[in-house]
Design an enzyme around this catalytic site. Structure first.
Site, short mmCIF file in Angstrom:
data_model
loop_
_atom_site.label_atom_id
_atom_site.label_comp_id
_atom_site.label_asym_id
_atom_site.label_seq_id
_atom_site.Cartn_x
_atom_site.Cartn_y
_atom_site.Cartn_z
N SER A 88 47.83 29.83 34.36
CA SER A 88 47.23 29.77 33.37
C SER A 88 49.05 29.75 33.07
O SER A 88 49.83 29.56 33.61
CB SER A 88 47.29 31.47 33.09
OG SER A 88 47.66 32.06 31.69
N TYR A 146 48.52 40.30 35.89
CA TYR A 146 48.28 38.25 35.82
C TYR A 146 49.09 37.85 36.31
O TYR A 146 48.54 36.79 37.15
CB TYR A 146 47.50 38.54 34.72
CG TYR A 146 46.92 37.90 34.13
CD1 TYR A 146 45.28 37.21 34.56
CD2 TYR A 146 47.03 36.58 33.05
CE1 TYR A 146 44.69 36.70 33.91
CE2 TYR A 146 46.38 35.10 32.88
CZ TYR A 146 44.82 35.22 34.08
OH TYR A 146 44.44 33.80 32.80
P1 NAD Z 1 35.40 34.68 31.44
O1 NAD Z 1 35.53 36.30 31.66
O2 NAD Z 1 34.55 34.81 30.63
O3 NAD Z 1 34.52 34.06 32.72
C1 NAD Z 1 34.85 34.70 34.07
C2 NAD Z 1 34.20 34.15 34.76
O4 NAD Z 1 34.81 34.86 36.55
C3 NAD Z 1 32.84 35.68 34.51
O5 NAD Z 1 31.58 35.08 34.46
C4 NAD Z 1 32.79 36.80 35.64
O6 NAD Z 1 31.49 37.30 35.90
C5 NAD Z 1 33.01 35.26 37.14
N1 NAD Z 1 33.54 36.05 37.89
C6 NAD Z 1 34.95 37.48 38.19
N2 NAD Z 1 34.49 38.10 39.32
C7 NAD Z 1 34.45 36.87 40.42
C8 NAD Z 1 34.28 36.54 41.12
N3 NAD Z 1 34.89 37.88 42.01
N4 NAD Z 1 33.35 36.08 41.98
C9 NAD Z 1 32.62 34.93 41.41
N5 NAD Z 1 32.60 35.56 40.08
C10 NAD Z 1 33.58 36.09 39.74
O7 NAD Z 1 36.31 34.46 31.96
P2 NAD Z 1 37.66 33.06 30.81
O8 NAD Z 1 38.36 33.10 30.20
O9 NAD Z 1 36.17 31.79 30.69
O10 NAD Z 1 38.49 32.71 31.96
C11 NAD Z 1 38.04 31.58 33.53
C12 NAD Z 1 39.68 31.81 34.25
O11 NAD Z 1 40.28 30.79 32.96
C13 NAD Z 1 40.05 33.01 34.95
O12 NAD Z 1 40.92 32.16 35.50
C14 NAD Z 1 41.26 32.90 33.62
O13 NAD Z 1 42.56 33.59 34.25
C15 NAD Z 1 41.55 31.71 33.36
N6 NAD Z 1 42.50 31.72 32.26
C16 NAD Z 1 41.91 32.13 30.82
C17 NAD Z 1 42.88 32.05 29.32
C18 NAD Z 1 41.88 32.92 28.53
O14 NAD Z 1 43.62 32.96 27.34
N7 NAD Z 1 41.53 33.12 28.15
C19 NAD Z 1 44.46 31.67 29.79
C20 NAD Z 1 44.34 31.37 30.83
C21 NAD Z 1 43.97 31.39 31.89
#
Ligand code: NAD
Length: 257
Positions: free
Chosen positions: A141, A154
């Site tokens: 991130s 985080y």
């Molecule tokens: P989201 O919550 O929409 O999706 C994440 C998915 O991961 C969910 O479907 C959840 O059920 C699954 N998950 C959680 N724990 C799990 C586990 N132990 N085993 C298997 N699956 C699991 O999140 P997102 O925003 O799409 O984020 C995805 C990734 O991107 C994450 O790693 C997040 O840290 C990273 N990220 C997101 C952002 C943002 O702004 N959305 C920014 C930077 C990084």
């Protein structure tokens, strides 16, 4: 069809960025192994891929559990014979400054966001090493590069994932395996909506504040990150090794006046 014939595994692809990437990878010709903890969401991603004419299977696994991850990888290899692309996307948010975070909550974020990258790598890499080919994409991130308020656990995990990516690349370059990291800014997904709800009395106002933080004036969308993941997954990025790829609306390198 930039992933024609490739077998790809995307953790956490029942929602947000992972789901968007699964749909795009399938559209580009990949067979997609959709992983999530949440069965209903994972199956929905598979349904959408199949409805669009693509190939996908759902394998439920908790990325923090070694037996669960090993079984997922074994099932994937039994079905497809190989994994060409591993996208370690699953992650959870963690809110609070250090003094506000309970030890159990700290451990949970560290577990999912770091152990949840380590375990799929541990069980997939030997197969890639045998074939001397592969692309691993780790979800970091932009918080790995900049300080943000009340995001202690985080930020610790996403910094760790970036550091891990660089060392992994050194270990696996001799096997023709590339390892790169994605560094998104704030992307409008259920993850961010949840963070806004839990962290602010007035989520609408907070959303407007987040928009102002980006030079783009708006949050990113899951598809913006999926396109970057596609680039790292495909041979188009064959000279990228151990690199961070920023998709952040200017948050890291620009500054809003
Ligand atoms: P989201 O919550 O929409 O999706 C994440 C998915 O991961 C969910 O479907 C959840 O059920 C699954 N998950 C959680 N724990 C799990 C586990 N132990 N085993 C298997 N699956 C699991 O999140 P997102 O925003 O799409 O984020 C995805 C990734 O991107 C994450 O790693 C997040 O840290 C990273 N990220 C997101 C952002 C943002 O702004 N959305 C920014 C930077 C990084």
């Amino acid at each position: 069809m930039r992933l024609q014939g490739k077998v790809t595994l995307i953790t956490g692809s029942g929602s947000g960025i992972g789901k968007s990437s699964a749909l795009l990878f399938a559209k580009e010709g990949a067979a997609v192994i959709v992983n999530d903890l949440d069965e209903a969401r994972g199956n929905e991603t598979v349904k959408e891929i199949r409805d669009a004419g693509g190939e996908a299977v759902f394998i439920q696994a908790d990325v923090t559990d070694p037996e669960s991850v090993q079984s997922m990888v074994n099932q994937a290899i039994a079905k497809f014979g190989r994994i060409d692309v591993l996208f370690n996307n699953a992650g959870i948010s963690g809110v609070g400054a250090i003094h506000e975070v309970e030890p159990d909550a700290w451990d949970r974020v560290i577990n999912v966001n770091i152990r949840g990258v380590f375990l799929p790598c541990k069980y997939v890499l030997p197969h890639m090493m045998d074939r001397r080919e592969g692309s691993v994409i780790n979800m970091s991130s932009c918080i790995a590069e900049i300080g943000l308020a009340r995001r202690a656990s985080y930020s610790a995990t996403k910094g760790a994932v970036l550091a891990l990516t660089k060392s992994m690349q050194v270990d696996y370059a001799p096997y023709n395996i590339r390892v790169n990291a994605l560094l998104p800014g704030t992307i409008l997904t259920p993850f961010v909506e949840d963070y806004l709800r839990k962290s602010y009395d007035n989520p609408e106002e907070a959303y407007e504040g987040l928009k102002k933080r980006q030079l783009s004036g708006d949050l990113g969308r899951p598809d913006d990150v999926a396109k970057a993941a596609l680039f790292l997954a495909s041979d188009d990025s064959k000279f990228m090794m151990g690199s961070p790829l920023y998709i952040d609306g200017g948050v890291v390198f620009g500054k809003n006046a």
